[in-house]
Design an enzyme around this catalytic site. Structure first.
Site, PDB file in Angstrom:
ATOM      1  N   LYS A   1       0.836  -1.211   0.000  1.00 37.33           N
ATOM      2  CA  LYS A   1       0.000   0.000   0.000  1.00 37.33           C
ATOM      3  C   LYS A   1       0.858   1.243   0.000  1.00 37.33           C
ATOM      4  CE  LYS A   1       0.857   1.315   4.440  1.00 37.33           C
ATOM      5  NZ  LYS A   1       1.682   2.452   4.777  1.00 37.33           N
TER       6      LYS A   1
ATOM      7  N   ASP B   1      -2.510  -1.551  10.209  1.00 37.06           N
ATOM      8  CA  ASP B   1      -2.619  -1.590   8.747  1.00 37.06           C
ATOM      9  C   ASP B   1      -3.121  -2.936   8.220  1.00 37.06           C
ATOM     10  OD1 ASP B   1      -1.616   0.970   8.665  1.00 37.06           O
ATOM     11  OD2 ASP B   1       0.371   0.415   7.944  1.00 37.06           O
TER      12      ASP B   1
HETATM   13  O1  C5P Z   1      -0.512  -0.946  14.855  1.00 31.58           O
HETATM   14  P1  C5P Z   1       0.932  -1.227  14.630  1.00 31.58           P
HETATM   15  O2  C5P Z   1       1.474  -2.281  15.570  1.00 31.58           O
HETATM   16  O3  C5P Z   1       1.291  -1.512  13.221  1.00 31.58           O
HETATM   17  O4  C5P Z   1       1.696   0.116  15.001  1.00 31.58           O
HETATM   18  C1  C5P Z   1       3.092   0.177  15.145  1.00 31.58           C
HETATM   19  C2  C5P Z   1       3.443   1.430  15.947  1.00 31.58           C
HETATM   20  O5  C5P Z   1       3.130   2.603  15.190  1.00 31.58           O
HETATM   21  C3  C5P Z   1       2.645   1.585  17.245  1.00 31.58           C
HETATM   22  O6  C5P Z   1       3.273   0.912  18.299  1.00 31.58           O
HETATM   23  C4  C5P Z   1       2.657   3.083  17.432  1.00 31.58           C
HETATM   24  O7  C5P Z   1       3.883   3.496  18.002  1.00 31.58           O
HETATM   25  C5  C5P Z   1       2.608   3.627  16.022  1.00 31.58           C
HETATM   26  N1  C5P Z   1       1.236   3.976  15.583  1.00 31.58           N
HETATM   27  C6  C5P Z   1       0.652   5.121  16.087  1.00 31.58           C
HETATM   28  N2  C5P Z   1      -0.619   5.462  15.695  1.00 31.58           N
HETATM   29  C7  C5P Z   1      -1.288   4.719  14.795  1.00 31.58           C
HETATM   30  C8  C5P Z   1      -0.692   3.552  14.243  1.00 31.58           C
HETATM   31  C9  C5P Z   1       0.584   3.212  14.655  1.00 31.58           C
HETATM   32  O8  C5P Z   1       1.244   5.818  16.911  1.00 31.58           O
HETATM   33  N3  C5P Z   1      -2.504   5.085  14.422  1.00 31.58           N
END
Ligand code: C5P
Length: 300
Positions: A11, A138
């Site tokens: 993406k 994601d």
């Molecule tokens: O959701 P995911 O584990 O992929 O996110 C990785 C990191 O990205 C999270 O631990 C956070 O620090 C950051 N993040 C964020 N806000 C979001 C998505 C991700 O701060 N909406």
């Protein structure tokens, strides 16, 4: 059924507006996702336990232990189904690792779809979406594909209709960036600025450009609030973006948390020329031409 194969797209975020830091460490977003034609292949084969092997250009950078998101996805699916299942997952990686193109999320989404089929669970798409949201912000979009707006952490999706095909080039940098590090850097830069962080808003002009297939307007409206943070961590990316601008890209942007840079081209030929130009930069490991939107993973 002894094996199931799915193709899962990468993406790019054509709008990524990041709101204030929440108490749970995440940020509320307006995240306009667009799936593009760079695919990881996930094959799920019958096995007694859940294991993974990875092949392809980026394979040496992907963990094959519990840190692998596809293993976590298969386990979460088995748990949801309330049974012990096994699968050996073979991932052929074409999506850059830690590149801001949701490669790990793609593999998790592929594992959910492939194992749902391999194990004959027949779980509805809504159940897979729910499991996906717990695996990462994601992952739901990687399951859905196409073009969609994500709100909340990015996991609450509404599908968007688009007109025509958009042509892209992705300049892949050497080495990755951690998503968490880029968000943390974004918070630090904002704190140093001291200005209030506004609530993220949908860009209606960008949505209209997607709907009508208006590439020049889409190019002009591309926006990513994580870009200053990615550039401050990897200053050489500014040269990559500038080279794409100079080569006539309709729009240039860091893809998600980077370090991959995305360039919107006017057509497939233009994308080919841009890819050739960008691949010669010292800041670019490789440049990949692709188009979007493309569908999410479906069992074949
Ligand atoms: O959701 P995911 O584990 O992929 O996110 C990785 C990191 O990205 C999270 O631990 C956070 O620090 C950051 N993040 C964020 N806000 C979001 C998505 C991700 O701060 N909406």
């Amino acid at each position: 059924m002894s094996s199931v194969t799915v193709q899962v797209p990468a993406k790019v975020n054509v709008q990524l507006s990041v709101g204030p830091l929440r108490d749970d460490g995440y940020h509320d977003l307006v995240n306009v996702f667009h799936a593009v034609s760079i695919f990881d292949e996930v094959v799920a084969k019958e096995s007694d336990s859940i294991t993974v092997s990875v092949v392809g250009e980026w394979a040496d950078q992907v963990p094959v232990d519990d840190g692998n998101l596809a293993i976590q996805a298969a386990r979460a699916l088995a748990k949801h189904a309330g049974r012990t299942y096994g699968a050996h997952l073979v991932i052929e990686k074409s999506i850059p690792v830690a590149g801001g193109m949701a490669g790990g999320s793609a593999d998790a989404a592929g594992a959910l779809v492939a194992c749902n089929e391999l194990w004959g669970l027949g779980l509805p798409f809504e159940d897979l979406l729910e499991i996906a949201g717990d695996l990462g912000s994601d992952v739901p979009f990687s399951l859905m594909g196409g073009t969609a707006i994500g709100t909340g952490r990015g996991e609450q999706l509404s599908e968007l209709a688009t007109g025509g095909v958009f042509h892209w080039v992705f300049a892949v940098a050497e080495g990755g960036l951690s998503t968490a590090d880029v968000y943390a850097q974004c918070d630090r830069l904002r704190e140093a600025e001291g200005a209030e962080v506004p609530w993220p808003q949908v860009d209606d002009a960008l949505l209209a450009a997607l709907r009508t297939g208006d590439a020049p307007t889409l190019g002009a409206r591309l926006a990513n609030d994580l870009q200053p943070a990615a550039l401050s961590l990897r200053p050489e990316l500014a040269h990559t973006l500038e080279a794409g601008r100079a080569a006539g890209a309709l729009g240039v942007i860091v893809s998600g948390s980077g370090p991959t840079c995305a360039f919107l081209a006017s057509d497939a030929d233009h994308a080919g020329h841009l890819a050739t130009t960008l691949s010669q930069l010292p800041s670019c490991r490789t440049a990949l031409a692709a188009h979007g939107p493309v569908p999410g993973p479906r069992p074949s």
